[in-house]
Design an enzyme around this catalytic site. Structure first.
Site, PDB file in Angstrom:
ATOM      1  N   VAL A  18       0.832  -1.200   0.000  1.00 13.66           N
ATOM      2  CA  VAL A  18       0.000   0.000   0.000  1.00 13.66           C
ATOM      3  C   VAL A  18       0.868   1.252   0.000  1.00 13.66           C
ATOM      4  O   VAL A  18       0.737   2.129  -0.874  1.00 13.66           O
ATOM      5  CB  VAL A  18      -0.961  -0.006   1.216  1.00 13.66           C
ATOM      6  CG1 VAL A  18      -1.711   1.321   1.310  1.00 13.66           C
ATOM      7  CG2 VAL A  18      -1.943  -1.165   1.113  1.00 13.66           C
ATOM      8  N   ASP A  39      10.981   2.565   6.033  1.00 11.29           N
ATOM      9  CA  ASP A  39      10.656   1.213   6.470  1.00 11.29           C
ATOM     10  C   ASP A  39      11.819   0.719   7.319  1.00 11.29           C
ATOM     11  O   ASP A  39      12.965   1.130   7.117  1.00 11.29           O
ATOM     12  CB  ASP A  39      10.457   0.297   5.250  1.00 11.29           C
ATOM     13  CG  ASP A  39       9.592  -0.915   5.554  1.00 11.29           C
ATOM     14  OD1 ASP A  39       8.493  -1.013   4.988  1.00 11.29           O
ATOM     15  OD2 ASP A  39      10.020  -1.758   6.385  1.00 11.29           O
ATOM     16  N   ALA A 174      -6.784  -2.060  -5.451  1.00 10.91           N
ATOM     17  CA  ALA A 174      -6.704  -3.517  -5.559  1.00 10.91           C
ATOM     18  C   ALA A 174      -5.364  -3.848  -6.197  1.00 10.91           C
ATOM     19  O   ALA A 174      -4.854  -3.088  -7.033  1.00 10.91           O
ATOM     20  CB  ALA A 174      -7.851  -4.046  -6.417  1.00 10.91           C
ATOM     21  N   CYS A 282      -6.602  -8.729   2.235  1.00 12.16           N
ATOM     22  CA  CYS A 282      -7.620  -7.890   2.874  1.00 12.16           C
ATOM     23  C   CYS A 282      -8.924  -8.589   3.229  1.00 12.16           C
ATOM     24  O   CYS A 282      -9.416  -8.444   4.349  1.00 12.16           O
ATOM     25  CB  CYS A 282      -7.956  -6.723   1.970  1.00 12.16           C
ATOM     26  SG  CYS A 282      -6.612  -5.557   1.874  1.00 12.16           S
TER      27      CYS A 282
END
Ligand code: UDX
Ligand code: ADP
Length: 481
Positions: A18, A39, A174, A282
């Site tokens: 994401v 990250d 998506a 998800c």
């Protein structure tokens, strides 16, 4: 609290599926905004910085071009989490929120430890006024916990002047279509309590999203809308898969039924493709989250209703494995089966919750020898998912392997479809990769051991070509009339 100043610099914590693509598109569309994605995973950051754009850690059509345009200009990838937070006017939290595996709510509730760690890190390192945006899908009222941690920092006694606003801005992209979903979203949802913070974020999206597509809600509606959207989508898939089973039993065809109901404008044609069940990071996670919330808030009947969507999905996966065994004379022990497709859908290398995992495990349990082909998923990932190391592919015409003779289930990766099919008793299509649509069955069928089967769980092949090639054929939702 300070009034909403223009946002010059944003930071995103979490360079995953994401965070990475979303920030790449924001940077591409807002050249005046400095965007830093951070990250703790050094390998991931190195991959995002790789000069070879085919090595990005996420495979998404079009992502390489977007990253290529913005990286180094106003898009940066780094492990310097604290520095990036300190220089940002807005911090997105886009870390993983998997289902808890132990403790209270295990198997259903989301594990929020990474979100909480981020909130604490923002509380520690932020400077001045910072807008904190929840991007990860989170259970309703998570913002409350994030706010509590941040407001403790506002009131710290170290004399620094800091303040925070919390927004919820769930991502609806998506996988496989992430870039087009981000570039032309159906809507952008922003939930919050402070109008000026909401407008700051809306003005970023306003660079490329039409005003009327940017919806403003309260925090809790925004959090709940994301869970509900995924629950509704998953429910449609379980509904059509349940009807597919009924079609197979009665002689109807699920594709005809889907077309017939999809032309009702109230139902609509999308998300009515029967298949081996939904996968992805998800749907299952979010529904189980909803189930947990319903139980928590004293609504057991509502919880049961949503839980049945997941149960039907699991049933569909086991059903396909059972059906393969049944058609192959009740046993697959020692038989070679080709699995085409391991990703949870086409155009992604992601295998999280992929139906192929459960179906392959069931077949391995029955002692099958699986040749697995997927154009994007690497064999290390398959081994992790199946919790079984790969064996070496048996030589052509080698006869049964030792494992096959002892009834042990094994698998090996196949680089091409033809070698996966060689000497196989059946081929099972589990992902709708385009390359599986136009395979030449008149050439492939003779490579298999006869009588051979083709099981098409994604409706991608042409039935008459397959039958003309002499294969027995099953496809999801097709009854024998
Ligand atoms: C989903 C939501 O679509 C997205 O809005 C959300 O942000 C994240 O979850 P994603 O998991 O990437 O996205 O994939 P999606 O295209 O929704 O497909 C999910 C699963 O459903 C896949 O396994 C897919 O094969 C399956 N599916 C989808 C069907 O079986 N039939 C369909 O008609 C549609
Ligand atoms: P999603 O699909 O939600 O994007 P991913 O698992 O792909 O989830 O990515 C989440 C990323 O967040 C991972 O790369 C992980 O290393 C990173 N992450 C988790 N916790 C932190 C943290 N406290 N600080 C920085 N990065 C984090």
């Amino acid at each position: 609290m300070k009034s909403a100043a223009p946002i010059r610099s944003i930071c995103c914590i979490g360079a995953g599926y994401v965070g990475g693509p979303t920030m790449a598109v924001i940077a591409d569309r807002c050249p005046d905004l400095q965007v830093t994605v951070v990250d703790i995973n050094q390998d991931r950051i190195d991959a995002w910085n790789d000069s070879d754009l085919s090595k990005l850690p996420v495979y998404e059509p079009g992502l390489d071009a977007v990253v290529g345009r913005a990286r180094g200009r106003n898009l940066h990838f780094s492990t310097g989490v604290d520095e990036a937070i300190a220089s940002a006017d807005m911090v997105f939290i886009s870390v993983n929120t998997p289902t808890k595996t132990r403790g209270l709510g295990a198997g259903q509730a989301s594990d929020l430890r990474w979100v909480e760690a981020c909130a604490r890190q923002v509380a520690k390192s932020a400077v001045g006024h910072t807008i904190v945006v929840e991007k990860s899908t989170l259970p309703v009222r998570t913002a409350e916990a994030v706010k509590a941690i941040l407001s403790a920092a506002e009131h710290s006694l170290d004399g620094s002047q800091r303040s925070f606003s919390v927004l919820s801005n769930p991502e609806f992209l998506a996988e496989g279509t992430a870039i087009s979903d981000l570039e032309s979203p159906d809507r952008v949802l922003i939930g919050g309590e402070h109008p000026e913070a909401i407008e700051s974020l809306a003005s970023i999206y306003g660079h490329w999203v039409a005003h009327e597509r940017i919806l403003r809600t309260n925090l809790w509606s925004s959090e709940l809308s994301k869970l509900t959207a995924n629950a509704f989508l998953a429910q449609r898939i379980s509904s059509i898969n349940s009807v597919a089973a009924l079609c197979e039993a009665t002689g109807a065809d699920v594709r005809e039924v889907a077309r017939a109901i999809g032309t009702d404008s109230r139902i609509g044609p999308k998300f009515l493709q029967a298949g081996p069940g939904f996968g992805g990071s998800c749907f299952q996670k979010d529904i189980l989250n909803l189930v947990y919330l319903c139980r928590h808030f004293g609504l057991p009947d509502v919880a049961d209703y949503w839980e049945s969507v997941v149960q039907l999905n699991t049933w569909q996966q086991h059903r396909i494995a059972r059906m393969v065994v049944k058609k192959l004379f009740g046993t697959v022990t020692g038989k070679r089966l080709a699995i085409l497709g391991f990703a949870f859908k086409a155009d992604t290398n992601d295998t999280r919750e992929a139906p192929a995992i459960r179906i392959a495990k069931d077949l391995l349990e029955e002692g099958a020898q699986l040749a697995i082909h997927d154009p994007k998923v690497d064999s290390e990932q398959i081994a992790r998912d199946l919790q079984l190391p790969a064996s070496t592919a048996p030589a052509v015409d080698s006869g049964p392997t030792r494992a096959a003779l002892s009834g042990e289930g094994t698998w090996w990766p196949s680089d091409d479809v033809a070698s996966a099919l060689r000497e196989a008793d059946a081929v099972i299509i589990l992902t709708e990769w385009n390359q599986y649509r136009d395979l030449d069955w008149s050439v492939l069928a003779p490579l298999m051991r006869q009588p051979a089967w083709l099981f098409d769980a994604r409706s991608v092949v042409n039935p008459s070509e397959v039958r003309a090639a002499g294969l027995n054929f099953w496809r999801v939702g097709e009854g024998q009339s």
